[in-house]
Design a protein around this motif. Structure first.
Motif, PDB file in Angstrom:
ATOM      1  N   LEU A   1       0.861  -1.157   0.000  1.00  0.00           N
ATOM      2  CA  LEU A   1       0.000   0.000   0.000  1.00  0.00           C
ATOM      3  C   LEU A   1       0.907   1.218   0.000  1.00  0.00           C
ATOM      4  O   LEU A   1       1.800   1.323   0.838  1.00  0.00           O
ATOM      5  N   LEU A   2       0.714   2.112  -0.968  1.00  0.00           N
ATOM      6  CA  LEU A   2       1.494   3.344  -1.028  1.00  0.00           C
ATOM      7  C   LEU A   2       0.591   4.519  -0.702  1.00  0.00           C
ATOM      8  O   LEU A   2      -0.412   4.751  -1.387  1.00  0.00           O
ATOM      9  N   ILE A   3       0.935   5.252   0.315  1.00  0.00           N
ATOM     10  CA  ILE A   3       0.163   6.423   0.723  1.00  0.00           C
ATOM     11  C   ILE A   3       0.970   7.647   0.327  1.00  0.00           C
ATOM     12  O   ILE A   3       2.146   7.766   0.671  1.00  0.00           O
ATOM     13  N   GLY A   4       0.317   8.530  -0.412  1.00  0.00           N
ATOM     14  CA  GLY A   4       1.007   9.695  -0.954  1.00  0.00           C
ATOM     15  C   GLY A   4       1.262   9.553  -2.437  1.00  0.00           C
ATOM     16  O   GLY A   4       1.966  10.348  -3.039  1.00  0.00           O
ATOM     17  N   VAL A   5       0.655   8.504  -3.048  1.00  0.00           N
ATOM     18  CA  VAL A   5       0.736   8.291  -4.488  1.00  0.00           C
ATOM     19  C   VAL A   5      -0.696   8.193  -5.000  1.00  0.00           C
ATOM     20  O   VAL A   5      -1.480   7.373  -4.528  1.00  0.00           O
ATOM     21  N   LYS A   6      -1.045   9.027  -5.987  1.00  0.00           N
ATOM     22  CA  LYS A   6      -2.393   9.023  -6.540  1.00  0.00           C
ATOM     23  C   LYS A   6      -2.588   7.831  -7.467  1.00  0.00           C
ATOM     24  O   LYS A   6      -1.631   7.186  -7.877  1.00  0.00           O
ATOM     25  N   GLY A  16       4.048  14.776   7.693  1.00  0.00           N
ATOM     26  CA  GLY A  16       4.078  14.271   9.053  1.00  0.00           C
ATOM     27  C   GLY A  16       3.834  12.781   9.133  1.00  0.00           C
ATOM     28  O   GLY A  16       3.983  12.048   8.156  1.00  0.00           O
ATOM     29  N   GLU A  17       3.409  12.342  10.313  1.00  0.00           N
ATOM     30  CA  GLU A  17       3.207  10.911  10.560  1.00  0.00           C
ATOM     31  C   GLU A  17       1.741  10.567  10.788  1.00  0.00           C
ATOM     32  O   GLU A  17       1.422   9.472  11.234  1.00  0.00           O
ATOM     33  N   GLU A  18       0.845  11.496  10.478  1.00  0.00           N
ATOM     34  CA  GLU A  18      -0.580  11.274  10.736  1.00  0.00           C
ATOM     35  C   GLU A  18      -1.105  10.037  10.020  1.00  0.00           C
ATOM     36  O   GLU A  18      -1.872   9.255  10.600  1.00  0.00           O
ATOM     37  N   GLU A  19      -0.707   9.825   8.772  1.00  0.00           N
ATOM     38  CA  GLU A  19      -1.187   8.664   8.022  1.00  0.00           C
ATOM     39  C   GLU A  19      -0.761   7.358   8.680  1.00  0.00           C
ATOM     40  O   GLU A  19      -1.526   6.408   8.750  1.00  0.00           O
ATOM     41  N   TYR A  20       0.480   7.306   9.171  1.00  0.00           N
ATOM     42  CA  TYR A  20       0.952   6.103   9.855  1.00  0.00           C
ATOM     43  C   TYR A  20       0.075   5.821  11.080  1.00  0.00           C
ATOM     44  O   TYR A  20      -0.366   4.697  11.294  1.00  0.00           O
ATOM     45  N   PHE A  21      -0.169   6.858  11.875  1.00  0.00           N
ATOM     46  CA  PHE A  21      -0.955   6.662  13.092  1.00  0.00           C
ATOM     47  C   PHE A  21      -2.400   6.281  12.781  1.00  0.00           C
ATOM     48  O   PHE A  21      -3.025   5.537  13.533  1.00  0.00           O
ATOM     49  N   MET A  22      -2.935   6.750  11.664  1.00  0.00           N
ATOM     50  CA  MET A  22      -4.292   6.361  11.268  1.00  0.00           C
ATOM     51  C   MET A  22      -4.346   4.881  10.892  1.00  0.00           C
ATOM     52  O   MET A  22      -5.287   4.175  11.254  1.00  0.00           O
ATOM     53  N   ILE A  23      -3.328   4.393  10.193  1.00  0.00           N
ATOM     54  CA  ILE A  23      -3.279   2.973   9.833  1.00  0.00           C
ATOM     55  C   ILE A  23      -3.101   2.124  11.089  1.00  0.00           C
ATOM     56  O   ILE A  23      -3.757   1.099  11.263  1.00  0.00           O
ATOM     57  N   GLU A  24      -2.225   2.551  11.970  1.00  0.00           N
ATOM     58  CA  GLU A  24      -2.012   1.833  13.223  1.00  0.00           C
ATOM     59  C   GLU A  24      -3.299   1.781  14.043  1.00  0.00           C
ATOM     60  O   GLU A  24      -3.680   0.724  14.556  1.00  0.00           O
ATOM     61  N   ALA A  25      -3.998   2.910  14.148  1.00  0.00           N
ATOM     62  CA  ALA A  25      -5.253   2.949  14.903  1.00  0.00           C
ATOM     63  C   ALA A  25      -6.311   2.057  14.268  1.00  0.00           C
ATOM     64  O   ALA A  25      -7.029   1.334  14.969  1.00  0.00           O
ATOM     65  N   ALA A  26      -6.410   2.072  12.939  1.00  0.00           N
ATOM     66  CA  ALA A  26      -7.380   1.221  12.251  1.00  0.00           C
ATOM     67  C   ALA A  26      -7.093  -0.249  12.520  1.00  0.00           C
ATOM     68  O   ALA A  26      -8.008  -1.038  12.767  1.00  0.00           O
ATOM     69  N   SER A  27      -5.827  -0.624  12.495  1.00  0.00           N
ATOM     70  CA  SER A  27      -5.448  -2.007  12.759  1.00  0.00           C
ATOM     71  C   SER A  27      -5.827  -2.417  14.178  1.00  0.00           C
ATOM     72  O   SER A  27      -6.372  -3.489  14.396  1.00  0.00           O
ATOM     73  N   VAL A  52       3.305   0.827   3.106  1.00  0.00           N
ATOM     74  CA  VAL A  52       2.808  -0.058   4.158  1.00  0.00           C
ATOM     75  C   VAL A  52       2.763  -1.458   3.582  1.00  0.00           C
ATOM     76  O   VAL A  52       2.162  -1.696   2.528  1.00  0.00           O
ATOM     77  N   TYR A  53       3.403  -2.394   4.277  1.00  0.00           N
ATOM     78  CA  TYR A  53       3.440  -3.783   3.833  1.00  0.00           C
ATOM     79  C   TYR A  53       2.746  -4.640   4.877  1.00  0.00           C
ATOM     80  O   TYR A  53       3.064  -4.561   6.066  1.00  0.00           O
TER      81      TYR A  53
END
Length: 77
Positions: A1-6, A16-27, A52-53
C-alpha cells in the motif's frame, strides 16, 4: 500500500506521521486481532511517500466491521 501516491501514479506526498498513526489505529481498533504491518517512508522528488506492507497473518481469521458498522466478516489476509 502506497500512501502519498495518486491512482494515476503522481506523487502527492504525505505530511508528518498522521497517516501512519491512522493505519495503526485502524489495525488496533477495527480488526480482531490487530493486523500487523511494517512501514517505510521514502522521499521521492522532495515528497514523502509511506509504504505499508502487510504480511499474511498467522492468527486467521481476521475480522473487521462492514461499511455500515453492523456486522463483521472475515478478512482474506
Amino acid at each position: 500500500l502506497l500512501i502519498g501516491v495518486k491512482d494515476n501514479g503522481r506523487i502527492s506526498g504525505v505530511q508528518g506521521e498522521e497517516e501512519y498513526f491512522m493505519i495503526e489505529a485502524a489495525s488496533e481498533m477495527y480488526t480482531q486481532p490487530a493486523v500487523p504491518f511494517k512501514s517505510t517512508y521514502w522521499q521521492i522528488g522532495g515528497k514523502n511517500v509511506l509504504e505499508v506492507y502487510i504480511n499474511p497473518g498467522n492468527e486467521k481469521p481476521y475480522i473487521a466491521p462492514d461499511k455500515d458498522n453492523e456486522s463483521i466478516y472475515p478478512c482474506k489476509r
